[in-house]
Design an enzyme around this catalytic site. Structure first.
Site: not given
Ligand code: ADP
Ligand code: MG
Length: 538
Positions: A64, A97-98, A393
């Site tokens: 994550d 997020t990545t 997520d």
């Protein structure tokens, strides 16, 4: 006073540092790129995990983006700004997020190439701004509607979020739970759908396998009843939520009571007993048979409560009290004397159960609960923590779809389409600004390229194939990261909320622009640490 022209003037404290111009820019860009590079290898279904070990030796294994960056305790100011991108994405959507960080890094990398060609930062910033705005329009035009009735799409979106994560093996089971949980807390009053994600509580208990995870239509609290002679299970529970202590109040000031005879002690104790008894009486009169108290419940009160057959738990967290209120429909009461039947909430069953080797209280079968719990199980702490992150997520994605009602295809399809359209858009500019818009368009390709690289595929082949499919009008064509072939992302159930993409591009471009506009870094020297205080306490 006369001015001495030779006197040195200090405008900044000793130890302060200053970098200006190109070197400030390239320093910042370098730091930002390093951050993006760190998380890049985790992107997509074939992304790898990272093991993070903190100063205490505690280990986290995760895929994550935001967790990795938070645990790295990054110090460089520009790098910290990139971490903020991940945090914003986490707060706004919960997933992606990545991607957001990788796009921000690539935007800066492309900008640097332009800076080297002596293109002024303000020209780049201007081009990036226009491209970012246009990208939002392209995304909106591209997206497809999805309502709460399109259960299949919602399930697929939840599964897409968990692909390649610790939760992968049980993703079918978990996505059923997630979609049901989020739909349950959906608030349809008013013109817009609203979801408060914190009302899907994710509780974890080590033991059993991930497949044993369950949805509880109510709240699970990690606590046991205060007294062992209270009933373990209450059917048709009437729940009172009290946020004051059920005990004799301590006097505000230290009081000294002079007692001259044994009778006086007895009457003092009697009075205390009467008071506590009265409190319990008030509770029982309201009709409550279950009490959740945010503060303490003293021994005597515990005794009386159990005599009345009331199930009670003390020191419940404030956040749990709020969830209990949403789940059961009870009002949280400040002053015990105000408690009436109207303030009580309902639950079909309140039960203390042993989960793993600990006691937990299930408040379930609530009629139409507006807060629910997903109870995750897993063989070890590390496994379950990573499953929890993936589940969160997925909760974010399903919530984003239910609130906005729009989806797009994953597997790089959306990014290629945005990139192609931006390239076309760049033709409406001339000169250097066109180069900036073009750079933006190329930067977005980093997502499909990285998906291919992480899958061990040839990124050039993959991108060429993808682009030719898109040229034919197959807008949802994406990469099958296992075979390298192109596939239709929507038909293959690789579904993501529109919000992931709009938010990621938005915050990535904002931070890239902000970093590009900096040409002077003035850093104060470290202030000396006051002795005796650990540095992290300051
Ligand atoms: P993020 O933190 O950005 O969400 P992830 O590791 O979850 O990072 O990867 C998300 C990316 O993986 C998205 O671009 C998504 O489209 C892609 N993806 C998810 N599932 C698949 C799949 N089955 N095939 C190809 N790409 C996928
Ligand atoms: Mg993801």
């Amino acid at each position: 006073m006369t001015n001495n022209p030779n006197q040195q003037i200090y405008v900044m404290p000793e130890g302060a540092q200053r970098t200006t111009g190109r070197s400030a820019q390239s320093n910042n860009i370098m730091a930002a790129k390093i951050v993006a590079e760190t998380v890049r290898t985790t992107l997509g279904p074939r992304g790898m995990d990272k093991m993070l070990v903190d100063a205490m030796g505690d280990v986290i294994v995760t895929n994550d983006g935001v967790t990795i960056l938070e645990e790295m305790h990054i110090e460089h100011p520009a790098a910290k700004m990139i971490v903020e991108v991940a945090k914003t994405q986490e707060d706004e959507v919960g997933d992606g997020t990545t991607s957001a960080v990788v796009i921000a890094g690539e935007l800066l990398k492309k900008a640097e190439e332009l800076l080297v060609q002596n293109i002024h930062p303000t020209v780049i910033v201007n081009g990036y701004r226009q491209a970012a705005d246009k990208a939002q329009d392209i995304l909106k035009d591209l997206s497809i509607n999805c309502s709460e009735n399109d259960k299949k799409l919602l399930l697929q979106a939840a599964m897409t979020a968990m692909t390649g994560k610790g939760a992968e093996n049980s993703k079918e089971h978990l996505s059923e739970i997630i979609v049901e949980a989020v739909s349950q807390v959906l608030d349809k009053t008013g013109s817009k759908n609203k979801i408060e994600k914190e009302f899907v509580k994710v509780e974890k208990k080590v033991g059993d396998s991930v497949k044993e995870s369950e949805l509880v239509k109510g709240i699970v609290i990690d606590k046991e009843r205060v007294h062992s002679s209270m009933p373990k299970m209450i059917k048709n529970a009437k729940v009172a939520l009290i946020d004051s202590a059920i005990e004799m109040k301590d006097t505000e000031t230290d009081a000294k009571i002079s007692i001259t005879s044994p009778d006086q002690i007895q009457s003092f104790l009697d009075m205390e007993e009467q008071l506590v008894k009265k409190m319990v009486e008030t509770i029982s009169k309201s009709g409550a048979n279950v009490v959740f108290c945010q503060k303490g419940i003293e021994d005597l009160a515990q005794h009386y409560l159990s005599k009345k057959g009331i199930f009670a738990i003390r020191r419940v967290k404030k956040s749990d009290m709020e969830k209990l209120a949403r789940a059961t429909g009870a009002n949280i009461i400040n002053n015990l004397d105000d408690l009436t039947e109207k303030d009580l909430g309902l639950a079909g069953l309140v039960e203390e159960k042993t989960v793993g080797d600990e006691e937990m209280t299930y408040v379930q079968e609530c009629p139409n609960p507006k807060a629910v719990t997903i109870l995750l199980r897993g063989s070890t702490e590390h496994v379950i923590d990573e499953v929890k992150r993936a589940v969160e997520d997925a909760i974010g994605d399903v919530s984003a779809i239910l609130t906005e009602g729009k989806i797009v295809g994953g597997a790089g399809a959306t990014e290629i389409e945005v990139s192609r359209n931006l390239l076309k858009f760049s033709e409406s500019f001339s000169g250097r600004e066109q180069l900036a818009v073009k750079a933006f368009s190329e930067a977005i390709e980093v997502i499909p390229r990285t998906l291919a690289e992480n899958g061990g595929l040839d990124p050039i082949d993959c991108l060429t194939n993808l682009k030719s499919e898109h040229d034919k009008g197959n807008v949802w064509s994406g990469i099958n990261v296992f075979t390298g072939k192109t596939i239709d992302s929507i038909e293959n159930g690789i579904i993501e909320p529109l919000k992931i993409k709009t938010q990621a591009i938005n915050s990535a471009s904002e931070v890239a622009i902000m970093i590009l506009r900096i040409d002077d870094v003035i850093a104060a020297g470290k202030s000396p640490e006051p002795s005796g205080m650990p540095s992290d306490m300051q």
